[in-house]
Structure formats: C-alpha cells, structure tokens
Design an enzyme around this catalytic site. Structure first.
Site, PDB file in Angstrom:
ATOM      1  CD  GLU A 286      -2.214  -5.969   4.568  1.00 38.31           C
ATOM      2  OE1 GLU A 286      -2.684  -4.927   5.011  1.00 38.31           O
ATOM      3  OE2 GLU A 286      -2.173  -5.585   2.577  1.00 38.31           O
TER       4      GLU A 286
ATOM      5  NE  ARG B   1       1.028   4.639  -2.181  1.00 38.49           N
ATOM      6  CZ  ARG B   1       2.022   4.307  -1.599  1.00 38.49           C
ATOM      7  NH1 ARG B   1       2.903   4.722  -1.469  1.00 38.49           N
ATOM      8  NH2 ARG B   1       1.902   2.729  -0.760  1.00 38.49           N
TER       9      ARG B   1
ATOM     10  NE  ARG C  34       1.548  -0.115  -3.233  1.00 37.11           N
ATOM     11  CZ  ARG C  34       2.912  -0.921  -2.412  1.00 37.11           C
ATOM     12  NH1 ARG C  34       3.794  -0.355  -3.167  1.00 37.11           N
ATOM     13  NH2 ARG C  34       2.830  -1.461  -1.982  1.00 37.11           N
TER      14      ARG C  34
ATOM     15  CE  LYS D   2      -4.924  -5.788   1.687  1.00 40.23           C
ATOM     16  NZ  LYS D   2      -5.396  -4.663   1.442  1.00 40.23           N
TER      17      LYS D   2
ATOM     18  CB  SER E 188      -1.316  -4.074  -5.644  1.00 36.99           C
ATOM     19  OG  SER E 188      -1.445  -2.918  -5.074  1.00 36.99           O
ATOM     20  N   GLY E 189       0.823  -4.785  -3.569  1.00 40.05           N
ATOM     21  CA  GLY E 189       2.062  -5.017  -3.047  1.00 40.05           C
ATOM     22  C   GLY E 189       3.601  -4.380  -3.568  1.00 40.05           C
TER      23      GLY E 189
HETATM   24  P1  13P Z   1      -1.387  -1.965  -2.014  1.00 45.83           P
HETATM   25  O1  13P Z   1      -1.822  -2.322  -2.326  1.00 45.83           O
HETATM   26  O2  13P Z   1      -0.317  -0.930  -2.234  1.00 45.83           O
HETATM   27  O3  13P Z   1       0.178  -3.412  -1.507  1.00 45.83           O
HETATM   28  O4  13P Z   1      -1.644  -1.938  -0.495  1.00 45.83           O
HETATM   29  C1  13P Z   1      -2.432  -2.699   0.096  1.00 45.83           C
HETATM   30  C2  13P Z   1      -2.740  -2.202   1.583  1.00 45.83           C
HETATM   31  O5  13P Z   1      -3.754  -1.847   2.587  1.00 45.83           O
HETATM   32  C3  13P Z   1      -1.833  -2.883   2.092  1.00 45.83           C
HETATM   33  O6  13P Z   1      -1.059  -2.406   3.381  1.00 45.83           O
END
Ligand code: 13P
Length: 341
Positions: A177, A33, A291, A219, A261-262
């Site tokens: 998650e 990033r 992100r 998640k 958000s992925g």
């Molecule tokens: P993103 O929202 O960027 O996908 O990250 C969330 C997250 O915690 C990934 O493990």
C-alpha cells in the site's frame, strides 16, 4: 512457502463483488476516530466496536477479508471465540497490518517512511499460526513543493518489497500500500504524475527483491485533486486517470487491485470504484476501505450496546454499495432509496 495457498488466498480476497474491510486502525488512529463520537478509546471499547462490525448480518456476502491490528487478532467475541477463528468460520479471511506506522524521514522535511522490518520474519511466522493469511504494509507519499523526492520513493518501495518477500516466505499474501495522500492543493493531473513515479518505483523494487507478482495485491490510492484545491476533478476524470496510471505500471500477473478511501467522502469512494469497474479493468478491482465503510457505522454506534443494530445496518449498507461498485453495478439512486427506507 505454500504457493498454492497464496494463490487461493489472493483469489478469494478479490472474488467478484467482494472486497476488504480495513479495520486495522492502530490504537492512536482508533482514539482519533473514537474521540469524534466521544467514546473512550480503551481495549474493551475497541473490542466491542470490532465485534459490532464482524458480527454484522450477511457481511460475508460483501466482505472477503478483514485487515486486523495486532491487538484485535488476539481478542475474542463476548462469548469467547477468537476473532480470527470467528471470521474464518464465516468465510472471511483474517489479515494483519504489520508496519509499525510512519515516522518523519531523516534529512527529508515533509516526507515519511514506514518502520517495522526489524524482527518481522519471526512475527510473520506467529501471525500465520494465529490464522492470518494476508498482511498489509502502508507507505505514505506526500505531494508538495519539491516532494516526493527520489529518495522517499526509493526508500518506501524498498521497504514494501522487503516486507513482501518476508510475507511470501511465510505463505502470507502481501498487500502493498503506497498511499499517495490527498492533502494539499495539487491538481488531479499532479496526483497522476506522482502515482506514476510511485508505482513504477514500487514494481521495479518488487522485481529486484524476487517477489512473486502472482501473489501480491496492490492497495492503491486514486488520482484525486488535493483536498484544498477548490477545483475538484469530477468522478469520471479521477477514474480515467487512476486506471490509466495503473495500466501503465501494474503487471498483468497481479491477482488484483484494491483501493483505500483516503479521506474521500463515502459516496465518492463508491462512485470512483464503480466508474473504474465500468471501464473493464484488466484485474479485479475492489475496495479495502476503512473510513468509507465505517464512518456511518461509528456515528450510529457511539459506544452504546443498544445502538448496535442501527450501526450494523449502516455498515451493511456501505458494504453492499461498494460490493455493487466492485462489479460496476452501483447507481446513486440506491443511496437515496436507502435513506428513504
Ligand atoms: P481509509 O480507507 O480510511 O483510507 O483506510 C484504508 C487503510 O487501510 C489505510 O491504511
């Protein structure tokens, strides 16, 4: 095991109009990033960046909790207040990412499994003492030719369930998650089918390991088209597919569902969450974005102290938009108004 504390924590995490900031990027992900804005990824820059996020004005109106990386939980603001204590004082719950990242799954080309169960019990007790009240473990499911396999779904669900049991024994609420990646050229329909298998397997394992469903937060990823598919499913279709698969698999006992958000665009991540919340879901559903909350702020910050106010304004705006989406009250016009302001 303090079930009353876990009930309070879980409820507060998904309080109406609030969601989570995922700021738990590992040093490796943080480097990626920071590279994108030409900022050196050293400990002090990571600290300064997180301080910019956590000290954003009014952020506790929109953010109930922050997922931290181990290093960040041990760092402090410039004037010496430990980040965990700082967040708590501002009504924000500190959480901790505890998985050790993903590795290639042995004998299963193209698939991943997460590491980190070894010695997790003693680490978890320390995290509780450091102020963490919830934790996160991320598993990765990849869609491709012949994958995910049953072996991959089972191995990842088993690890998520064992991690959850360890969390609950330490009075920490586990976020589970299982991220179904949007990499590839698959359809939203295929994504829905993979989500169905992933979540069925996960909740079966959680029950097998005697995890208390009243004290788990899911998640989830969303049933979007693969990012290389030229035909992208529209917002309403993604929202309907995602909510359908969650209703088929997630027990009503769960206190709430948060989303990652992925790699979706900022506005899509907000629009999808908003569309789902307009369909009266059976659980509170909110954001746990990294992100989609941080990208604009990182671009505005670029490692310069003088850019902090602009970066905080950008972060606050995305947090407010997602807070509205968590109530099903977001409108695309609000994004344009902000740009004009
Ligand atoms: P993103 O929202 O960027 O996908 O990250 C969330 C997250 O915690 C990934 O493990």
């Amino acid at each position: 095991m303090d079930t009353k504390l876990m009930t309070e924590t879980a409820r507060a995490m998904v309080a109406r109009g609030k969601g989570l900031l995922a700021a738990d990027e590992s040093a490796g992900t943080c480097k990626k990033r920071f590279d994108s804005v030409s900022v050196e990824c050293n400990e002090e820059n990571r600290r300064a960046y997180r301080e910019m996020l956590f000290t954003t004005p009014k952020i506790s109106d929109y953010v109930s909790g922050v997922i931290l990386f181990d290093e960040t939980l041990r760092q402090s603001t410039k004037d010496g207040t430990n980040f965990g204590a700082y967040l708590q004082k501002n009504g924000i719950i500190p959480g901790i990412k505890v998985d050790g990242g993903v590795i290639d799954m042995p004998l299963h080309p193209g698939e991943k499994v997460s590491e980190g169960l070894d010695k997790l019990q003693s680490r978890m007790a320390e995290y509780f003492k450091l102020g963490a009240r919830f934790a996160k473990w991320r598993a990765v499911i990849t869609i491709g030719d012949g994958i995910p396999t049953r072996a991959c779904l089972d191995a990842n669900a088993h690890a998520l369930a064992r991690y959850s049991a360890i969390c609950q024994e330490a009075s920490i609420v586990p976020i589970v998650e299982p991220e179904v990646l949007l990499d590839g050229n698959h359809s939203a329909e295929r994504s829905e089918a993979v989500h169905l298998a992933t979540l069925e397997t996960l909740f079966h394992e959680l029950a097998t390991q005697d995890v208390s469903l009243e004290h788990v937060i899911l998640k989830a990823s969303m049933c979007v088209s693969g990012k290389d598919n030229p035909k992208q499913a529209p917002v309403q279709e993604v929202a309907e597919r995602t909510l359908r698969v969650l209703k088929r698999t997630v027990p009503a006992a769960l206190p709430g569902v948060v989303f990652l958000s992925g790699g979706q665009t900022d506005e899509n991540a907000t629009a999808h969450l908003d569309a789902m919340n307009r369909m009266s879901p059976p659980w509170p559903m909110t954001f746990s974005y990294s992100r989609a909350l941080q990208a604009v702020a990182l671009k505005a910050w670029r490692g310069q102290a003088g850019n902090v106010p602009a970066a905080q304004k950008a972060f606050q705006h995305r947090a407010r938009m997602n807070s509205l989406a968590a109530k099903g009250e977001w409108k695309p016009e609000l994004e344009k108004q902000a740009l004009a302001a």
